[in-house]
Scaffold this motif. Structure first.
Motif, PDB file in Angstrom:
ATOM      1  N   LEU A   1      43.574  43.027  34.697  1.00  0.00           N
ATOM      2  CA  LEU A   1      42.927  42.109  35.639  1.00  0.00           C
ATOM      3  C   LEU A   1      43.916  41.008  36.017  1.00  0.00           C
ATOM      4  N   LEU A   2      43.638  40.348  37.136  1.00  0.00           N
ATOM      5  CA  LEU A   2      44.484  39.223  37.538  1.00  0.00           C
ATOM      6  C   LEU A   2      43.921  37.968  36.876  1.00  0.00           C
TER       7      LEU A   2
ATOM      8  N   GLN B   1      44.334  34.820  37.080  1.00  0.00           N
ATOM      9  CA  GLN B   1      43.997  33.577  37.781  1.00  0.00           C
ATOM     10  C   GLN B   1      42.874  33.764  38.812  1.00  0.00           C
ATOM     11  N   LYS B   2      42.317  34.968  38.864  1.00  0.00           N
ATOM     12  CA  LYS B   2      41.205  35.197  39.778  1.00  0.00           C
ATOM     13  C   LYS B   2      39.923  35.429  38.971  1.00  0.00           C
TER      14      LYS B   2
ATOM     15  N   PHE C   1      39.690  41.814  45.477  1.00  0.00           N
ATOM     16  CA  PHE C   1      41.120  42.036  45.746  1.00  0.00           C
ATOM     17  C   PHE C   1      41.383  43.474  46.198  1.00  0.00           C
TER      18      PHE C   1
END
Lengths: 304, 265
Positions: free
Chosen positions: B91-92, B94-95, B103
């Motif tokens: 997963l990203l 910072q999102k 995304f």
């Protein structure tokens, strides 16, 4: 949507890599300033050459109202004197040395003067009467200037004979040398800029490899993945080019336009407006350098 | 949906092939486990489906298309038809949950309104209602994997590849994840899951394809993690040591369904 997405990606990339982006801006700024300086020197040389420089070598100025030269004691040139000078130029003794010659009347002289000094306030205070009429001679062999000079200096109605090339050539060779140096420095700086852009893009791609990996997996196109990186470099370089353009404009406006033209009112300087033609050239140069170097970098360091 | 025809993949000329003449067909809507020891070729199998690598010889068909014949600029389209889930979630950080799933839609150019409609729906499918605004580090491992699954299926791919999706999770959480995958499978998505997790395989009773040293040594429907085929001697010995299964003297042939004897948990 995709555009908005790409823009936000660019924004986050620029923010994350701020110090590198600033260094890219500065390096492209300095290198393109040197490129532009070389361009400006060439423009200045052209400006100083004026209308006749490339066409003739020798000018015979005729006496006018206020001439103080010895040959002009009898007042301004008369039509008869002018006629006999014309005849002398056409006589075989002289004609063998020259390709052709032209007569420049006071009016024409004024017109050419206005063109050359269009950026200078001096143009307003000059009238056609103050400018001498002249014969402009294109020599077969410029080295034979002495012969013309000796033949015509003593003729009645001739104020002076000038070899214009000799006057300006020295100055021009200095300026040409300076612009070569500027181009040399610019070349080195451009290499720096390209390497720095490549490194920046590489770091940027590395720091966002998670995102790009996911983009790949969900089937983002090559353009969507690569464009933010390329534009990142291009934007930084274009900002640098804009700064370089602003600097050159400021030099032309404040240094040449306001300081130098006061100090040397008899020299024609380029105007700040003329430097604006350098702006698109610098921006395109900067942008394409950044675009190409980041594209090549991405090809090696970003799998898509 | 996925068909391997005599596929061989060689990474290093001197070493044995990662996959050796594999013939396999996985039908639309099927749920298949890919089992085998590390290095048996499971990951290579998944990479070939995604066209991350080229097969050295043989042909890989995905949705009827020979992937070797897909030009590089069309590979993204192939990948849009395939969702992928990993052991490490990816997963990203910072999102938030919503943005992570969104995304996957943004990068292929879906409009904002479609994203606003679809993402909550998918989050509901994976059981993450009301957690849209959590950040990944605020979620448990199981929840993070659910986000990853949501991201993989949000574009409605025909195929979902899962590379040890439960490898980092405890058994209870793993079963929850399997429930999600099963639900996605029942909606018509073909699911291929590479795993080491015998409990899960035994529980699910789906098709099992076992690889060993790049060769398919077993392909059974409704099967268990271990089979009673003698060639898997080594893995059986491990099982014996753990005392979870009773060894069973040489039995049935490949592909038969009657291989359960003695292997019940």
């Amino acid at each position: 949507m995709r555009l908005a997405f790409i823009l936000s990606e660019i924004g986050s990339g620029l923010r994350r890599n701020l110090s590198m982006v600033v260094s890219v801006i500065l390096v492209t700024f300095v290198s393109l300033t040197f490129v532009g300086a070389a361009g400006m020197l060439q423009m200045q040389i052209n400006q100083m050459k004026g209308y006749w420089y490339d066409k003739v070598q020798v000018a015979i100025f005729l006496c006018s109202e206020g001439s103080t030269a010895a040959g002009c004691a009898s007042g301004p040139v008369t039509p008869e004197q002018q006629e006999s000078l014309n005849a002398l130029l056409e006589s075989p003794a002289v004609a063998q040395y020259i390709n052709d010659f032209q007569f420049e009347s006071k009016e024409e002289a004024y017109q050419h003067f206005k063109d050359q000094f269009s950026n200078s306030p001096i143009v307003d205070s000059v009238t056609p009467d103050q400018l001498p009429a002249s014969f402009r001679i294109n020599m077969k062999d410029p080295e034979k200037y002495q012969i013309i000079s000796e033949t015509f200096s003593s003729q009645p109605g001739v104020e002076t004979v000038i070899d214009q090339r000799q006057l300006l050539e020295r100055l021009f060779s200095v300026m040409n040398g300076a612009s070569l140096v500027a181009v040399g420095i610019a070349a080195v700086m451009i290499v720096c800029a390209i390497l720095l852009i490549a490194t920046t893009i590489r770091l940027s791609a590395f720091s966002r490899r998670r995102e790009t990996g996911i983009m790949r997996l969900v089937g983002a196109s090559k353009t969507v993945i690569q464009l933010p990186f390329i534009l990142e470099g291009v934007i930084a370089a274009v900002i640098g080019a804009a700064l370089a353009s602003a600097t050159l404009w400021a030099v032309a406006h404040f240094f040449l336009g306001e300081y130098m033209s006061q100090q040397y009112p008899d020299t024609a300087f380029i105007s700040s407006g003329q430097t604006l033609i350098l702006v698109p050239a610098l921006i395109i140069l900067g942008g394409s350098l950044a675009g190409i170097s980041s594209l090549l970098t991405l090809r090696r360091y970003l799998r898509v | 949906m996925i068909r391997f025809e005599n596929v061989t993949k060689v990474y290093d000329q001197k070493a044995r092939p990662a996959l050796d003449s594999v013939n396999l067909e996985i039908d639309r809507g099927e749920f298949a486990f890919l089992v085998g020891a590390s290095g048996s070729g499971k990951s290579t199998f998944l990479r070939l489906v995604l066209k991350e690598d080229r097969a050295t010889s043989g042909a890989v068909y995905v949705a009827g298309q020979n992937v070797a014949k897909i030009s590089s600029w069309r590979v993204p389209r192939l990948r849009r038809g395939i969702g992928v889930v990993f052991q490490d979630f990816r997963l990203l950080p910072q999102k938030n949950v919503f943005a992570n799933v969104a995304f996957a839609m943004q990068v292929i150019g879906k409009s904002r309104s479609v994203i606003r409609d679809t993402v909550p729906e998918v989050l509901k499918t994976v059981g993450l209602e009301g957690k849209e605004h959590r950040m990944p580090h605020e979620l448990s491992g199981g929840e993070q994997q659910r986000v990853a699954i949501a991201r993989a299926v949000v574009n409605r791919p025909g195929i979902l590849l899962a590379d040890e999706p439960t490898g980092n999770l405890d058994p209870t959480t793993s079963m929850g994840i399997m429930g999600v995958l099963d639900k996605i499978n029942q909606n018509g998505t073909t699911v291929v899951m590479a795993t080491h997790d015998d409990d899960i395989v035994n529980e699910m009773r789906k098709r099992v394809v076992e690889l060993k040293n790049g060769v398919v040594i077993r392909d059974e429907a409704k099967a268990l993690y271990t089979s009673m085929i003698p060639i898997v001697g080594q893995s059986r010995r491990l099982k014996d040591a753990s005392g979870r299964e009773t060894p069973d003297a040489g039995l049935p042939g490949e592909g038969s369904e009657g291989t359960e004897g003695g292997a019940q948990r």
